[in-house]
Design a protein around this motif. Structure first.
Motif, PDB file in Angstrom:
ATOM      1  N   ASP A   1       8.098  13.276  32.115  1.00 12.22           N
ATOM      2  CA  ASP A   1       8.258  14.741  31.677  1.00 12.22           C
ATOM      3  C   ASP A   1       7.958  14.667  29.988  1.00 12.22           C
ATOM      4  N   PRO A   2       6.821  15.330  29.492  1.00 13.31           N
ATOM      5  CA  PRO A   2       6.532  15.468  27.893  1.00 13.31           C
ATOM      6  C   PRO A   2       7.747  16.046  27.108  1.00 13.31           C
ATOM      7  N   LYS A   3       8.917  16.453  27.738  1.00 14.12           N
ATOM      8  CA  LYS A   3       9.956  16.947  27.053  1.00 14.12           C
ATOM      9  C   LYS A   3      10.934  15.923  26.921  1.00 14.12           C
ATOM     10  N   ALA A   4      10.689  14.796  27.732  1.00 12.67           N
ATOM     11  CA  ALA A   4      11.893  13.715  27.615  1.00 12.67           C
ATOM     12  C   ALA A   4      11.582  12.988  26.437  1.00 12.67           C
ATOM     13  N   GLU A   5      12.634  11.990  26.164  1.00 11.35           N
ATOM     14  CA  GLU A   5      12.599  11.171  25.127  1.00 11.35           C
ATOM     15  C   GLU A   5      11.311  10.249  24.972  1.00 11.35           C
ATOM     16  N   PRO A   6      10.505  10.365  23.961  1.00 11.36           N
ATOM     17  CA  PRO A   6       9.438   9.600  24.144  1.00 11.36           C
ATOM     18  C   PRO A   6       9.475   7.967  23.791  1.00 11.36           C
ATOM     19  N   ILE A   7       8.616   6.989  24.691  1.00  8.03           N
ATOM     20  CA  ILE A   7       8.375   5.526  24.251  1.00  8.03           C
ATOM     21  C   ILE A   7       6.879   5.634  23.953  1.00  8.03           C
ATOM     22  N   ILE A   8       6.706   4.861  22.782  1.00  9.82           N
ATOM     23  CA  ILE A   8       5.357   4.611  22.738  1.00  9.82           C
ATOM     24  C   ILE A   8       5.269   3.022  22.900  1.00  9.82           C
ATOM     25  N   PHE A   9       4.072   2.776  23.784  1.00  5.89           N
ATOM     26  CA  PHE A   9       3.822   1.457  23.976  1.00  5.89           C
ATOM     27  C   PHE A   9       2.654   0.752  23.258  1.00  5.89           C
ATOM     28  N   LEU A  10       2.736  -0.265  22.638  1.00  3.18           N
ATOM     29  CA  LEU A  10       1.479  -0.572  21.935  1.00  3.18           C
ATOM     30  C   LEU A  10       1.293  -2.176  22.075  1.00  3.18           C
ATOM     31  N   HIS A  11      -0.138  -2.146  22.669  1.00  3.23           N
ATOM     32  CA  HIS A  11      -0.523  -3.459  23.005  1.00  3.23           C
ATOM     33  C   HIS A  11      -0.692  -4.548  21.925  1.00  3.23           C
ATOM     34  N   GLY A  12      -0.959  -5.792  22.483  1.00  4.45           N
ATOM     35  CA  GLY A  12      -1.307  -6.755  21.078  1.00  4.45           C
ATOM     36  C   GLY A  12      -2.841  -6.833  21.224  1.00  4.45           C
ATOM     37  N   LEU A  13      -3.357  -7.853  20.492  1.00  2.76           N
ATOM     38  CA  LEU A  13      -4.703  -8.091  19.953  1.00  2.76           C
ATOM     39  C   LEU A  13      -5.720  -8.422  21.246  1.00  2.76           C
ATOM     40  N   GLY A  14      -6.642  -7.851  21.290  1.00  7.99           N
ATOM     41  CA  GLY A  14      -7.647  -8.064  22.241  1.00  7.99           C
ATOM     42  C   GLY A  14      -7.531  -7.628  23.716  1.00  7.99           C
ATOM     43  N   THR A  15      -6.324  -6.725  23.938  1.00  8.58           N
ATOM     44  CA  THR A  15      -5.986  -6.133  25.268  1.00  8.58           C
ATOM     45  C   THR A  15      -6.201  -4.697  24.960  1.00  8.58           C
ATOM     46  N   ASN A  16      -5.507  -3.910  25.761  1.00  8.68           N
ATOM     47  CA  ASN A  16      -5.895  -2.275  25.606  1.00  8.68           C
ATOM     48  C   ASN A  16      -4.514  -1.745  26.349  1.00  8.68           C
ATOM     49  N   LYS A  17      -4.591  -0.563  26.602  1.00  8.27           N
ATOM     50  CA  LYS A  17      -3.360   0.276  26.903  1.00  8.27           C
ATOM     51  C   LYS A  17      -3.044   0.273  28.594  1.00  8.27           C
ATOM     52  N   SER A  18      -4.022  -0.677  29.043  1.00  8.58           N
ATOM     53  CA  SER A  18      -3.617  -0.888  30.503  1.00  8.58           C
ATOM     54  C   SER A  18      -2.655  -1.870  30.607  1.00  8.58           C
ATOM     55  N   LEU A  19      -2.580  -2.779  29.718  1.00  6.33           N
ATOM     56  CA  LEU A  19      -1.511  -3.862  29.551  1.00  6.33           C
ATOM     57  C   LEU A  19      -0.068  -3.302  30.300  1.00  6.33           C
ATOM     58  N   TRP A  20       0.172  -1.953  29.862  1.00  9.05           N
ATOM     59  CA  TRP A  20       1.445  -1.549  30.189  1.00  9.05           C
ATOM     60  C   TRP A  20       1.537  -0.518  31.452  1.00  9.05           C
ATOM     61  N   ARG A  21       0.340  -0.755  32.149  1.00  7.87           N
ATOM     62  CA  ARG A  21       0.395   0.134  33.147  1.00  7.87           C
ATOM     63  C   ARG A  21       1.602  -0.017  34.330  1.00  7.87           C
TER      64      ARG A  21
END
Length: 312
Positions: free
Chosen positions: A38-58
């Motif tokens: 829910d976009p109104k819920a408390e946000p968690i920002i996931f930051l990947h490491g070097l050489g990967t991308n957002k899919s690391l957190w899928r």
């Protein structure tokens, strides 16, 4: 394939029906992220490491309650192997400004951040210098830049090792490197390793300049660790090639407010090897601001009780 690997695989596949891809523009440059909840819920920002991308957190993103947390996994300029700033260097300050602009684009005043590997150092600097924007900070697989381990390696030694690890001359080098990131390496098709090898060779020159920029910023990060005031959780694997048991035990000298957990039967990619355990620890931390209970797969190294209003 063990139970954790099966869980990661099924969650990763399921994510394609559950997450949304969002594109946004910062200073005329187009970026993308995946979101869930829910976009109104408390946000968690996931930051990947070097050489990967957002899919690391899928797969990891699937475990949280959609009503409680809005999860956003970003592609980080330069750290994402395939996307870079057009006309800016990837310095510590530029990346922090980019993250400021990104949070502003979403309309977030205060967020929870969870970061992996070298981006945990960027997150350290960001949190210490922007204390009003970060509610909690979680660092996963933080590399030992202080030389706390038996070898006494320093920051340049660690970054030199990283450079060597990604300088692949053959697919076998790629296989060896990716296997080193796991306690129990998965049995992946060789075609996947070959694809990774070609991608690394294509971007290695540009990626090396990013390492140059980040390396220059490391001396700015180290003095900031003691300035983090928000609840802080650090989780490392017992066989992380960029860390050591001695480093985890010494974290309170660098981060006085740290809650530190050593995750057993893990190397560097904790969100892949022990996703269920990682989620249990993180949610406990988000709910209380500290960690007091784990399981047979983890050891609490340091616990700091937090007395901020939202955790009283």
């Amino acid at each position: 394939m063990d139970d954790d690997q099966k869980h990661t695989l099924t969650s990763h596949i399921a994510s394609y029906w559950r997450v949304k891809t969002v594109s946004f523009t910062i200073k005329g440059e187009r970026w993308s992220c995946i979101t869930q909840g829910d976009p109104k819920a408390e946000p968690i920002i996931f930051l990947h490491g070097l050489g990967t991308n957002k899919s690391l957190w899928r797969s990891q993103m699937q475990s949280y309650d959609n009503k409680d947390y809005y999860r956003i996994a970003l592609n980080i300029p330069g750290a994402c192997l395939t996307q870079y700033f057009n006309d800016r260097r990837h310095t510590l300050h530029e990346l922090c400004r980019w993250l400021d602009d990104t949070l502003d684009w979403f309309g977030f005043e205060k967020v929870n951040i969870i970061a992996h590997s070298m981006l945990s150092l960027l997150s350290t600097f960001y949190t210490a210098t922007r204390q009003d924007r970060v509610k909690t900070l979680t660092l996963i697989s933080i590399p030992d830049l202080w030389g706390s381990g038996e070898g006494g390696e320093r920051s340049k030694d660690i970054t030199k090792k990283m450079r060597g690890d990604i300088d692949h001359q053959s697919v076998d080098d790629t296989i060896e490197f990716m296997s080193s990131l796991f306690y129990n390496p998965p049995n992946l098709p060789k075609a996947l390793y070959h694809s990774s090898f070609l991608r690394i060779k294509k971007f290695i020159d540009k990626f090396s300049t990013v390492l140059d920029d980040l390396e220059q910023g490391l001396p700015l990060i180290m003095p900031q660790t003691k300035n983090i005031k928000c609840p802080l959780l650090i989780i490392n694997g017992e066989r992380d090639p960029y860390s050591s048991k001695e480093f985890i035990e010494s974290l309170h000298w660098h981060y006085p407010t740290v809650n530190a957990v050593n995750l057993l039967q893990c190397a560097h990619l904790l969100m892949v090897e022990k996703p269920i355990e990682l989620h249990k620890i993180h949610v406990q931390f988000l709910n209380h601001g500290y960690v007091t209970a784990t399981s047979d797969y983890s050891d609490i190294v340091h616990t700091q009780y937090t007395f901020q209003p939202e955790y009283s």
